[in-house]
Design a protein around this motif. Structure first.
Motif, PDB file in Angstrom:
ATOM      1  N   UNK A   1      22.050  29.811 -58.928  1.00  0.00           N
ATOM      2  CA  UNK A   1      21.976  28.559 -58.165  1.00  0.00           C
ATOM      3  C   UNK A   1      23.269  28.319 -57.394  1.00  0.00           C
ATOM      4  N   UNK A   2      24.394  28.489 -58.081  1.00  0.00           N
ATOM      5  CA  UNK A   2      25.701  28.341 -57.424  1.00  0.00           C
ATOM      6  C   UNK A   2      25.888  29.400 -56.344  1.00  0.00           C
ATOM      7  N   UNK A   3      25.501  30.610 -56.645  1.00  0.00           N
ATOM      8  CA  UNK A   3      25.635  31.754 -55.730  1.00  0.00           C
ATOM      9  C   UNK A   3      24.895  31.496 -54.417  1.00  0.00           C
ATOM     10  N   UNK A   4      23.621  31.096 -54.493  1.00  0.00           N
ATOM     11  CA  UNK A   4      22.850  30.865 -53.272  1.00  0.00           C
ATOM     12  C   UNK A   4      23.384  29.685 -52.485  1.00  0.00           C
ATOM     13  N   UNK A   5      23.854  28.677 -53.158  1.00  0.00           N
ATOM     14  CA  UNK A   5      24.439  27.518 -52.465  1.00  0.00           C
ATOM     15  C   UNK A   5      25.676  27.935 -51.672  1.00  0.00           C
ATOM     16  N   UNK A   6      26.506  28.784 -52.273  1.00  0.00           N
ATOM     17  CA  UNK A   6      27.708  29.270 -51.588  1.00  0.00           C
ATOM     18  C   UNK A   6      27.342  30.095 -50.353  1.00  0.00           C
ATOM     19  N   UNK A   7      26.370  31.002 -50.491  1.00  0.00           N
ATOM     20  CA  UNK A   7      25.969  31.864 -49.382  1.00  0.00           C
ATOM     21  C   UNK A   7      25.407  31.055 -48.233  1.00  0.00           C
ATOM     22  N   UNK A   8      24.503  30.120 -48.542  1.00  0.00           N
ATOM     23  CA  UNK A   8      23.864  29.340 -47.486  1.00  0.00           C
ATOM     24  C   UNK A   8      24.865  28.472 -46.749  1.00  0.00           C
ATOM     25  N   UNK A   9      25.773  27.867 -47.464  1.00  0.00           N
ATOM     26  CA  UNK A   9      26.806  27.039 -46.832  1.00  0.00           C
ATOM     27  C   UNK A   9      27.674  27.891 -45.904  1.00  0.00           C
ATOM     28  N   UNK A  10      28.082  29.054 -46.375  1.00  0.00           N
ATOM     29  CA  UNK A  10      28.958  29.909 -45.578  1.00  0.00           C
ATOM     30  C   UNK A  10      28.239  30.459 -44.344  1.00  0.00           C
ATOM     31  N   UNK A  11      27.005  30.913 -44.521  1.00  0.00           N
ATOM     32  CA  UNK A  11      26.280  31.541 -43.410  1.00  0.00           C
ATOM     33  C   UNK A  11      25.875  30.541 -42.334  1.00  0.00           C
ATOM     34  N   UNK A  12      25.725  29.283 -42.694  1.00  0.00           N
ATOM     35  CA  UNK A  12      25.333  28.278 -41.697  1.00  0.00           C
ATOM     36  C   UNK A  12      26.534  27.598 -41.049  1.00  0.00           C
ATOM     37  N   UNK A  13      27.724  27.914 -41.525  1.00  0.00           N
ATOM     38  CA  UNK A  13      28.939  27.336 -40.921  1.00  0.00           C
ATOM     39  C   UNK A  13      29.352  28.167 -39.720  1.00  0.00           C
ATOM     40  N   UNK A  14      29.500  27.502 -38.597  1.00  0.00           N
ATOM     41  CA  UNK A  14      29.886  28.205 -37.361  1.00  0.00           C
ATOM     42  C   UNK A  14      31.381  28.525 -37.350  1.00  0.00           C
TER      43      UNK A  14
END
Length: 283
Positions: free
Chosen positions: A270-283
């Protein structure tokens, strides 16, 4: 045959050679392409792991990204290749990106795959748009020996001889004993062990030895792209040592998992996917 016909035949042969032989170029890995989108993600598994380690992660991103998932030669049942080294594997991934004209891909690497992502972003800083490193350090040996220096000529024959001399049962037991130190999720332990026992023993030993001799601490200063470094929960207890390893990466974004061990994608998903999604959607 006049000279014009000879010229035409030569041009046709050249064209066919580039297209046919180029398509059949051999890399140090097997590739699975899935997903759709304008941006590409290249998933690099860790030591002795299959590309299957990314199955759940890919599912989260295939609707928006083209996903290239690698399994390295000699690992998890793939045929081994001669001259397998950390540097040759790095160069092979770079060749794949260039040959296929993949523009500014994102690299996600776990363990040794994370080391490869760091190496590529260091040596080819304009090739990559972002990197995500899942529980990897620039220099494994430096955790216990901060003054470690790589050997120019690293002899891995002793390690190879020791591992290849084991019986299948001995090797399986060794992997079975080591997995609880890497993965808490008991439902995934046997799968990860199976990848190891299906790996070519010589490749297993030589790549471990080669990666153990790898030191990226100095060269990571060349990394230009945004980065996300996900680290297992235990490392929060030795933050100064971890930060020392990454000190030359001035933009290092170090994040420590809340629980679990080395296979963060399983142990703290859960923590892992939250980190990935936040990073990948940040311009």
């Amino acid at each position: 045959m006049n000279k014009y016909k000879i010229t035409i035949i030569t041009l046709l042969f050249t064209f066919l050679s580039v297209n046919v032989f180029g398509q059949n170029k051999t890399y140090f890995f097997e590739i699975q392409k899935t997903g759709q989108g304008k941006q590409a993600i290249i998933f690099i598994p860790g030591f002795a792991s299959s590309g299957e380690v990314w199955n759940e992660t890919k599912t989260e991103f295939e609707k928006e990204y083209i996903c290239y998932t690698l399994t390295m030669a000699g690992f998890a049942g793939l045929e081994p290749q001669n001259n397998s080294t950390f540097k040759n594997w790095e160069n092979s991934i770079v060749d794949f990106i260039k040959d296929n004209k993949i523009i500014s891909p994102i690299l996600i690497g776990h363990s040794m795959g994370g080391g490869l992502a760091l190496a590529i972003a260091s040596d080819y800083p304009d090739l990559i748009s972002k990197i995500i490193v899942v529980d990897a350090l620039p220099c494994l040996q430096a955790l216990s020996n901060p003054s470690f220096k790589s050997k120019e000529k690293n002899d891995c024959s002793a390690a190879a001889n020791q591992i290849t001399a084991m019986t299948d049962e001995q090797f399986y037991k060794m992997q079975k004993l080591s997995i609880p130190r890497l993965l808490v999720d008991s439902t995934m332990q046997e799968k990860v062990v199976s990848w190891s026992v299906k790996s070519d023993r010589k490749t297993f030993a030589e790549m471990y030895c080669d990666f153990w001799n790898t030191d990226l601490r100095e060269k990571i200063k060349n990394i230009k792209c945004p980065n996300l470094i996900l680290l297992e929960s235990y490392f929060v207890n030795i933050k100064p040592s971890i930060e020392e390893q990454y000190k030359n990466l001035k933009t290092a974004n170090l994040q420590y998992a809340n629980k679990g061990l080395h296979f963060i994608m399983y142990d703290d998903s859960e923590w892992y996917y939250a980190q990935l999604k936040k990073f990948l959607t940040t311009k």
